[in-house]
Design a protein around this motif. Structure first.
Motif, PDB file in Angstrom:
ATOM      1  N   GLU A  79       0.789  -1.336   0.063  1.00  0.00           N
ATOM      2  CA  GLU A  79       0.112   0.004   0.169  1.00  0.00           C
ATOM      3  C   GLU A  79       1.033   1.364  -0.108  1.00  0.00           C
ATOM      4  OE1 GLU A  79      -3.363   0.027  -0.280  1.00  0.00           O
ATOM      5  OE2 GLU A  79      -3.154  -2.289  -0.470  1.00  0.00           O
ATOM      6  N   LEU A  80       2.049   1.128   0.099  1.00  0.00           N
ATOM      7  CA  LEU A  80       2.898   2.162   0.384  1.00  0.00           C
ATOM      8  C   LEU A  80       3.580   2.758  -1.305  1.00  0.00           C
ATOM      9  CD1 LEU A  80       5.173   1.429   3.187  1.00  0.00           C
ATOM     10  CD2 LEU A  80       2.747   2.647   3.424  1.00  0.00           C
ATOM     11  N   PRO A  81       4.106   4.020  -1.307  1.00  0.00           N
ATOM     12  CA  PRO A  81       4.723   4.320  -2.597  1.00  0.00           C
ATOM     13  C   PRO A  81       5.847   3.440  -2.569  1.00  0.00           C
ATOM     14  CG  PRO A  81       4.170   6.235  -1.307  1.00  0.00           C
ATOM     15  CD  PRO A  81       3.782   5.082  -0.484  1.00  0.00           C
ATOM     16  N   GLU A  82       6.464   3.181  -4.025  1.00  0.00           N
ATOM     17  CA  GLU A  82       7.430   2.213  -4.203  1.00  0.00           C
ATOM     18  C   GLU A  82       8.778   2.475  -3.406  1.00  0.00           C
ATOM     19  OE1 GLU A  82       9.025  -1.315  -5.566  1.00  0.00           O
ATOM     20  OE2 GLU A  82       7.059  -0.436  -6.046  1.00  0.00           O
ATOM     21  N   GLN A  83       9.247   3.869  -3.323  1.00  0.00           N
ATOM     22  CA  GLN A  83      10.596   4.533  -2.599  1.00  0.00           C
ATOM     23  C   GLN A  83      10.284   4.285  -1.198  1.00  0.00           C
ATOM     24  OE1 GLN A  83      10.954   8.470  -3.552  1.00  0.00           O
ATOM     25  NE2 GLN A  83       9.219   9.106  -2.126  1.00  0.00           N
ATOM     26  N   ASP A  84       9.132   4.391  -0.659  1.00  0.00           N
ATOM     27  CA  ASP A  84       8.830   3.948   0.827  1.00  0.00           C
ATOM     28  C   ASP A  84       9.345   2.511   1.361  1.00  0.00           C
ATOM     29  OD1 ASP A  84       8.521   6.736   1.164  1.00  0.00           O
ATOM     30  OD2 ASP A  84       6.506   6.699   1.339  1.00  0.00           O
ATOM     31  N   LYS A  85       8.348   1.852   0.185  1.00  0.00           N
ATOM     32  CA  LYS A  85       8.555   0.251   0.427  1.00  0.00           C
ATOM     33  C   LYS A  85       9.873  -0.211   0.289  1.00  0.00           C
ATOM     34  CE  LYS A  85       6.946  -1.958  -3.069  1.00  0.00           C
ATOM     35  NZ  LYS A  85       6.171  -2.786  -4.072  1.00  0.00           N
ATOM     36  N   GLU A  86      10.757   0.025  -0.608  1.00  0.00           N
ATOM     37  CA  GLU A  86      11.939  -0.364  -0.776  1.00  0.00           C
ATOM     38  C   GLU A  86      12.883   0.310   0.390  1.00  0.00           C
ATOM     39  OE1 GLU A  86      13.476  -2.298  -2.719  1.00  0.00           O
ATOM     40  OE2 GLU A  86      11.540  -2.792  -3.585  1.00  0.00           O
ATOM     41  N   ARG A  87      12.629   1.446   0.930  1.00  0.00           N
ATOM     42  CA  ARG A  87      13.638   1.769   1.969  1.00  0.00           C
ATOM     43  C   ARG A  87      13.365   1.215   3.373  1.00  0.00           C
ATOM     44  NH1 ARG A  87      11.474   6.252   2.361  1.00  0.00           N
ATOM     45  NH2 ARG A  87       9.909   6.163   4.360  1.00  0.00           N
ATOM     46  N   LEU A  88      12.035   0.928   3.687  1.00  0.00           N
ATOM     47  CA  LEU A  88      11.677  -0.048   4.716  1.00  0.00           C
ATOM     48  C   LEU A  88      12.225  -1.577   4.726  1.00  0.00           C
ATOM     49  CD1 LEU A  88       7.937   1.268   5.347  1.00  0.00           C
ATOM     50  CD2 LEU A  88      10.398   1.799   6.779  1.00  0.00           C
ATOM     51  N   LEU A  89      12.259  -2.073   3.596  1.00  0.00           N
ATOM     52  CA  LEU A  89      12.602  -3.351   3.072  1.00  0.00           C
ATOM     53  C   LEU A  89      14.199  -3.342   3.347  1.00  0.00           C
ATOM     54  CD1 LEU A  89      10.521  -4.582  -0.052  1.00  0.00           C
ATOM     55  CD2 LEU A  89      10.646  -5.668   2.303  1.00  0.00           C
ATOM     56  N   GLU A  90      14.960  -2.322   2.956  1.00  0.00           N
ATOM     57  CA  GLU A  90      16.339  -2.359   3.058  1.00  0.00           C
ATOM     58  C   GLU A  90      16.770  -2.272   4.473  1.00  0.00           C
ATOM     59  OE1 GLU A  90      18.897  -2.778   1.074  1.00  0.00           O
ATOM     60  OE2 GLU A  90      17.678  -3.011  -0.641  1.00  0.00           O
ATOM     61  N   LEU A  91      15.861  -1.514   5.528  1.00  0.00           N
ATOM     62  CA  LEU A  91      16.023  -1.594   6.833  1.00  0.00           C
ATOM     63  C   LEU A  91      15.859  -2.725   7.771  1.00  0.00           C
ATOM     64  CD1 LEU A  91      14.724   2.300   7.637  1.00  0.00           C
ATOM     65  CD2 LEU A  91      16.969   1.337   7.490  1.00  0.00           C
ATOM     66  N   MET A  92      15.024  -3.835   6.923  1.00  0.00           N
ATOM     67  CA  MET A  92      14.474  -4.877   7.763  1.00  0.00           C
ATOM     68  C   MET A  92      15.850  -5.853   7.833  1.00  0.00           C
ATOM     69  SD  MET A  92      10.497  -5.391   6.397  1.00  0.00           S
ATOM     70  CE  MET A  92      10.495  -6.947   7.043  1.00  0.00           C
ATOM     71  N   ARG A  93      15.840  -6.616   8.505  1.00  0.00           N
ATOM     72  CA  ARG A  93      16.914  -7.761   8.521  1.00  0.00           C
ATOM     73  C   ARG A  93      16.500  -8.712   7.486  1.00  0.00           C
ATOM     74  NH1 ARG A  93      15.927 -10.016  14.651  1.00  0.00           N
ATOM     75  NH2 ARG A  93      13.750 -10.036  13.686  1.00  0.00           N
ATOM     76  N   PRO A  94      17.583  -9.142   6.791  1.00  0.00           N
ATOM     77  CA  PRO A  94      17.511  -9.805   5.449  1.00  0.00           C
ATOM     78  C   PRO A  94      16.444 -11.243   5.730  1.00  0.00           C
ATOM     79  CG  PRO A  94      19.912  -9.315   5.662  1.00  0.00           C
ATOM     80  CD  PRO A  94      19.114  -8.786   7.003  1.00  0.00           C
ATOM     81  N   GLN A  95      16.886 -11.493   6.871  1.00  0.00           N
ATOM     82  CA  GLN A  95      16.035 -12.968   6.923  1.00  0.00           C
ATOM     83  C   GLN A  95      14.516 -12.776   7.128  1.00  0.00           C
ATOM     84  OE1 GLN A  95      18.265 -11.911   9.068  1.00  0.00           O
ATOM     85  NE2 GLN A  95      17.946 -12.408  11.284  1.00  0.00           N
ATOM     86  N   ASP A  96      14.179 -11.674   7.286  1.00  0.00           N
ATOM     87  CA  ASP A  96      12.650 -11.131   7.665  1.00  0.00           C
ATOM     88  C   ASP A  96      12.360 -10.522   6.255  1.00  0.00           C
ATOM     89  OD1 ASP A  96      12.235 -11.705  10.281  1.00  0.00           O
ATOM     90  OD2 ASP A  96      13.433 -10.166  11.112  1.00  0.00           O
ATOM     91  N   ALA A  97      13.230  -9.853   5.754  1.00  0.00           N
ATOM     92  CA  ALA A  97      13.036  -9.087   4.292  1.00  0.00           C
ATOM     93  C   ALA A  97      12.668  -9.951   3.042  1.00  0.00           C
ATOM     94  CB  ALA A  97      13.938  -8.035   4.133  1.00  0.00           C
TER      95      ALA A  97
END
Length: 437
Positions: A249-267
């Motif tokens: 539901e988020l804009p693409e740039q916000d989605k990618e930014r949060l995914l990058e901040l998440m731990r790889p095993q969760d993202a």
């Protein structure tokens, strides 16, 4: 609170049952509606917000309350079933007064509101707020010690002022026993300001559980008001499929930014879910089903099923695969239903009691085909397997319902838009609301 009490602290009313004169339960108290007055006059209590069937919140005027007794509220049995909507001049005692910073008139010292009491006026059904229970010292968690005292309403000032950064510890303590879906309903009915304050005060796991139960608009609003690092932590605590739904539901740039901040095993599992077309089995599945190796025993399988944090549809069956055990797994071998596990000796190897006749679904299975599959085989969960035979996850019946229902189904359920059956003139009626200016 004593039976027939003429003074009640509002925190004691939270969640208590509301009954009609015949002893039938109408609902539960979720808040108290008051009207602040100028000149230090005690606020009048207009009525109660009562949650009835389908989480619909209705207004019950205090003129319809015949008794506030130990652990219950008694009404005349006549309740207007229109959905409660807070008016501009009204204040919610639990949602908006608790945790406020106010000032003691005599000393000018700032204190934190822990509770307020209401009393019934003599010889009338009218009620008003009369006392304030406060803690001296800076606001914060309830663990911080400070002198507490109860003062008259006129002894404090500042309730009518808009407050920024209002705490939420006392409010959360009042609702700490609520299930995530019920706490989500509380948040949904708060103002945007108060909703953000309460969300900020919840720990990551609790907030994650609550977010999963909120309408999408509320989810996006709350996540958007969290700092990025905190937002990523909360997304990590969510089920991957729910986190993927929210991120979509988020804009693409916000989605990618949060995914990058998440731990790889969760993202990584969230990214996999987002890679599938919306409305397909791969997009709505959970990536954390119960996976066992063929040499595991029935006893081990039952131990996994007993996990109290596991949703019921996921606990209905276990999936047997070659290692690795995390999705995507090694080769998928078959499924074992919970009832079959109960019929087998504990030492039996799960690899010997597989149901291999239930064909798994490819990740591009459409929602209509998926629905028909669950209905045909009378099951509540189905394995999703890729072309190479690796288990990717499982689709559960609640995942399917989430996507079959209208987008606003959570809000509709919270508002109780479905007609309440069996509410006739002898029970809940449609008499007009009185005593609410």
């Amino acid at each position: 609170m004593a039976a027939g009490a003429s003074r009640v602290f509002v925190s004691h009313l939270s969640g208590i049952a509301v009954f009609d004169p015949g002893g039938d339960q109408v609902g539960r108290v979720r808040d108290v509606v008051v009207m602040l007055r100028v000149g230090g006059k005690p606020p009048g209590v207009l009525g109660l917000v009562v949650e009835v069937v389908n989480r619909r919140r209705v207004f019950v005027p205090m003129t319809r309350v015949t008794g506030v007794e130990s652990g219950q509220v008694i009404t005349t049995g006549v309740v207007n079933m229109r959905r409660f909507e807070q008016r501009p001049a009204e204040t919610l005692a639990l949602g908006e007064l608790l945790d406020r910073r106010v000032t003691l008139v005599e000393t000018g010292e700032q204190v934190t509101v822990l509770d307020v009491s209401m009393r019934q006026l003599p010889a009338r059904r009218e009620w008003e707020l009369d006392k304030v229970f406060v803690r001296k010292g800076k606001g914060g968690t309830l663990r911080r010690r400070g002198e507490t005292l109860t003062v008259e309403w006129s002894a404090v000032t500042g309730f009518a002022l808009e407050e920024r950064g209002q705490g939420a510890a006392t409010l959360l303590a009042t609702f700490e026993t609520l299930r995530p879906a019920d706490l989500a309903n509380v948040l949904h009915h708060l103002s945007a300001k108060r909703r953000a304050e309460v969300a900020a005060a919840l720990d990551d796991d609790r907030l994650a559980d609550v977010l999963e139960e909120l309408p999408e608009d509320d989810q996006v609003e709350i996540l958007g008001k969290l700092k990025d690092d905190r937002a990523a932590d909360v997304l990590e605590a969510m089920d991957p499929d729910d986190a993927a739904d929210l991120l979509s539901e988020l804009p693409e740039q916000d989605k990618e930014r949060l995914l990058e901040l998440m731990r790889p095993q969760d993202a990584d599992p969230v990214r996999r879910l987002l890679s599938y077309e919306e409305g397909t089995a791969g997009n709505i599945m959970t990536t954390e089903p119960i996976v066992l190796r063929p040499d595991a025993t029935v006893a081990e399988a039952l131990a996994r099923v007993r996990d109290e944090d596991l949703h019921a549809p996921l606990a209905a069956q276990v999936y047997v695969c070659r290692p690795p055990d995390e999705t995507p797994t090694g080769r998928y071998l078959g499924v074992i239903h919970f009832q079959r596990l109960l019929r087998e000796p504990p030492f039996t190897l799960v690899g010997s009691v597989l149901d291999s006749g239930l064909l798994p679904l490819p990740p591009d299975t459409t929602l209509p085909a998926l629905t028909g599959y669950l209905a045909t085989y009378n099951i509540v969960a189905a394995p999703v397997v890729d072309e190479a035979g690796h288990l990717l996850g499982a689709v559960t019946v609640d995942d399917v319902l989430d996507h079959l229902l209208p987008d606003d189904w959570r809000e509709a359920a919270a508002h109780g838009l479905e007609r309440v059956e069996g509410l006739g003139a002898e029970g809940l009626g449609t008499e007009g609301v009185t005593g609410r200016g």
